[in-house]
Design an enzyme around this catalytic site. Structure first.
Site, short mmCIF file in Angstrom:
data_model
loop_
_atom_site.label_atom_id
_atom_site.label_comp_id
_atom_site.label_asym_id
_atom_site.label_seq_id
_atom_site.Cartn_x
_atom_site.Cartn_y
_atom_site.Cartn_z
N SER A 1 1.01 -1.12 0.24
CA SER A 1 0.04 0.03 0.09
C SER A 1 0.96 1.20 0.15
O SER A 1 2.04 1.09 0.35
CB SER A 1 -0.81 0.01 1.34
OG SER A 1 -1.34 1.61 1.49
N TYR B 1 -2.37 -0.97 10.39
CA TYR B 1 -2.52 -1.21 8.98
C TYR B 1 -1.18 -0.68 8.51
O TYR B 1 -0.60 -1.35 7.76
CB TYR B 1 -3.70 -0.56 8.30
CG TYR B 1 -3.85 -0.71 6.89
CD1 TYR B 1 -4.41 -2.01 6.28
CD2 TYR B 1 -3.27 0.25 5.92
CE1 TYR B 1 -4.64 -2.03 5.15
CE2 TYR B 1 -3.45 -0.10 4.56
CZ TYR B 1 -4.06 -1.18 3.98
OH TYR B 1 -4.39 -1.23 2.71
P1 NAD Z 1 -11.56 -6.04 -0.14
O1 NAD Z 1 -11.92 -5.70 1.27
O2 NAD Z 1 -12.43 -5.61 -1.26
O3 NAD Z 1 -10.83 -7.33 -0.40
C1 NAD Z 1 -10.00 -7.98 0.86
C2 NAD Z 1 -10.16 -9.35 0.37
O4 NAD Z 1 -9.22 -10.12 1.44
C3 NAD Z 1 -11.21 -10.02 0.34
O5 NAD Z 1 -11.68 -10.86 -0.21
C4 NAD Z 1 -11.32 -10.54 2.29
O6 NAD Z 1 -12.29 -11.60 2.21
C5 NAD Z 1 -9.91 -11.09 1.92
N1 NAD Z 1 -9.33 -11.59 3.43
C6 NAD Z 1 -9.60 -10.79 4.45
N2 NAD Z 1 -9.19 -11.60 5.37
C7 NAD Z 1 -8.69 -12.79 4.94
C8 NAD Z 1 -8.18 -14.00 5.60
N3 NAD Z 1 -7.87 -14.06 6.63
N4 NAD Z 1 -7.80 -14.93 4.56
C9 NAD Z 1 -8.10 -14.88 3.20
N5 NAD Z 1 -8.57 -13.83 2.81
C10 NAD Z 1 -8.92 -12.72 3.47
O7 NAD Z 1 -10.24 -4.86 -0.19
P2 NAD Z 1 -9.05 -4.61 -1.31
O8 NAD Z 1 -9.02 -3.04 -1.46
O9 NAD Z 1 -9.33 -5.22 -2.59
O10 NAD Z 1 -7.91 -5.10 -0.60
C11 NAD Z 1 -6.98 -5.77 -1.37
C12 NAD Z 1 -5.49 -5.69 -0.89
O11 NAD Z 1 -5.12 -4.48 -1.35
C13 NAD Z 1 -5.27 -5.55 0.66
O12 NAD Z 1 -4.27 -6.09 0.92
C14 NAD Z 1 -5.26 -4.03 0.86
O13 NAD Z 1 -4.49 -3.71 2.24
C15 NAD Z 1 -4.67 -3.74 -0.24
N6 NAD Z 1 -4.66 -2.23 -0.73
C16 NAD Z 1 -5.85 -1.60 -0.91
C17 NAD Z 1 -6.24 -0.42 -1.34
C18 NAD Z 1 -7.35 0.27 -1.81
O14 NAD Z 1 -7.29 1.48 -2.02
N7 NAD Z 1 -8.33 -0.22 -2.01
C19 NAD Z 1 -4.91 0.61 -1.33
C20 NAD Z 1 -3.73 -0.15 -0.79
C21 NAD Z 1 -3.56 -1.50 -0.83
#
Ligand code: NAD
Length: 268
Positions: free
Chosen positions: A153, A166
């Site tokens: 991130s 986080y």
């Molecule tokens: P999201 O909530 O849509 O997806 C997160 C996914 O992780 C979901 O499918 C959830 O079920 C899964 N998950 C959570 N706990 C879990 C576990 N114990 N075992 C297996 N799966 C698990 O959110 P997102 O935005 O798609 O996030 C995905 C990744 O991207 C994360 O690592 C997040 O930190 C990172 N990220 C997102 C953003 C953003 O702006 N959306 C920015 C930077 C980083």
């Protein structure tokens, strides 16, 4: 450019039933790889991702496992190795937020985020690396024995008040990724990070669901748009492919300029 640049490969994407993981799974399948859609709770959503990939002519299967549980991760890899002989690409994507002011943050909120966002990547990468080392480079499939992509991130470098668990997990991912990249390079295993900025997914819904919230968010993004899971999907395909064969141990920021200190754009 060859649209099927991952043909003949198998990719495991964790947390692939939602958001960025879903976008990455779909993009990797479009690039010709068989995709294993990991999910933890939402079987229906995982099945929908599998169906969407199949409807577009790709191959996909859903695998349940909590990435923070050693026995579940090991059982998932054992099943995958029995079914396909192994994987070629691991995308460590699963993650969540449990936000609280620092002084109010409970140990449970701290531990949950660290164990899924950081320890989860350790557990999955360790199983993948063991498999990659045992199998080695497979001629005609990829120049590397295996590729590991760690979803980080912008908060691996931008401090984030109210989200210390986080930000600490993502800062940890930076050194985790680099340290294992250094250790595994002689085994022809590439390890890279992706640091998304604001991508429109359920994790940050509050930041884009109203026009007011979105406008406030856009003040942090010089390129003036929110990112989409497809943006990250395209980058993941490139990083997993042999086009990126000389890239290891680095994080690619995909953030519309969020890390450019936008507050200084008008001379500070
Ligand atoms: P999201 O909530 O849509 O997806 C997160 C996914 O992780 C979901 O499918 C959830 O079920 C899964 N998950 C959570 N706990 C879990 C576990 N114990 N075992 C297996 N799966 C698990 O959110 P997102 O935005 O798609 O996030 C995905 C990744 O991207 C994360 O690592 C997040 O930190 C990172 N990220 C997102 C953003 C953003 O702006 N959306 C920015 C930077 C980083």
């Amino acid at each position: 450019m060859d649209p099927q640049k991952l043909k003949g490969q198998v990719a495991l994407v964790t947390g692939a039933d939602s958001g960025i993981g879903k976008g990455v799974a779909i993009a990797i399948a479009q690039a010709g790889a068989k995709v294993l859609v990991n999910y933890v709770h939402n079987q229906k959503a995982a099945a929908e991702v599998v169906d969407e990939i199949k409807a577009a002519g790709g191959e996909a299967f859903a695998y349940q496992a909590d990435v923070s549980k050693e026995d579940e991760v090991q059982a998932m890899f054992a099943k995958i190795i029995a079914a396909y002989g192994g994987i070629d690409i691991l995308v460590n994507n699963a993650g969540l937020q449990k936000d609280a002011k620092f002084v109010d943050m409970t140990l449970d909120e701290w531990n949950t985020v660290i164990s899924i966002n950081l320890t989860g990547q350790f557990l999955c990468s360790r199983e993948a690396a063991k498999m990659f080392i045992k199998r080695g480079v497979v001629d005609g499939v990829s120049r590397a024995a295996g590729k590991i992509i760690c979803m980080s991130s912008v908060h691996e470098v931008i401090p984030w008040a109210g989200h210390v668990n986080y930000a600490a997990s993502k800062g940890g991912i930076s050194m985790f990724m680099k340290s294992i990249a250094q250790e595994l390079a002689p085994n022809k295993i590439r390890v890279v990070g992706i640091a998304p900025g604001a991508i429109q997914t359920p994790i940050n819904k509050a930041a884009w669901e109203t026009p007011e919230a979105l406008n406030k968010l856009l003040t942090l993004i010089p390129y003036n748009r929110i990112g989409q899971p497809e943006d990250i999907g395209k980058l993941a395909v490139f990083l997993a492919s042999d086009d990126a064969d000389y890239i290891t141990g680095t994080t690619i920021f995909m953030d519309g300029g969020m890390t450019l200190y936008p507050g200084f754009a008008d001379n500070g």
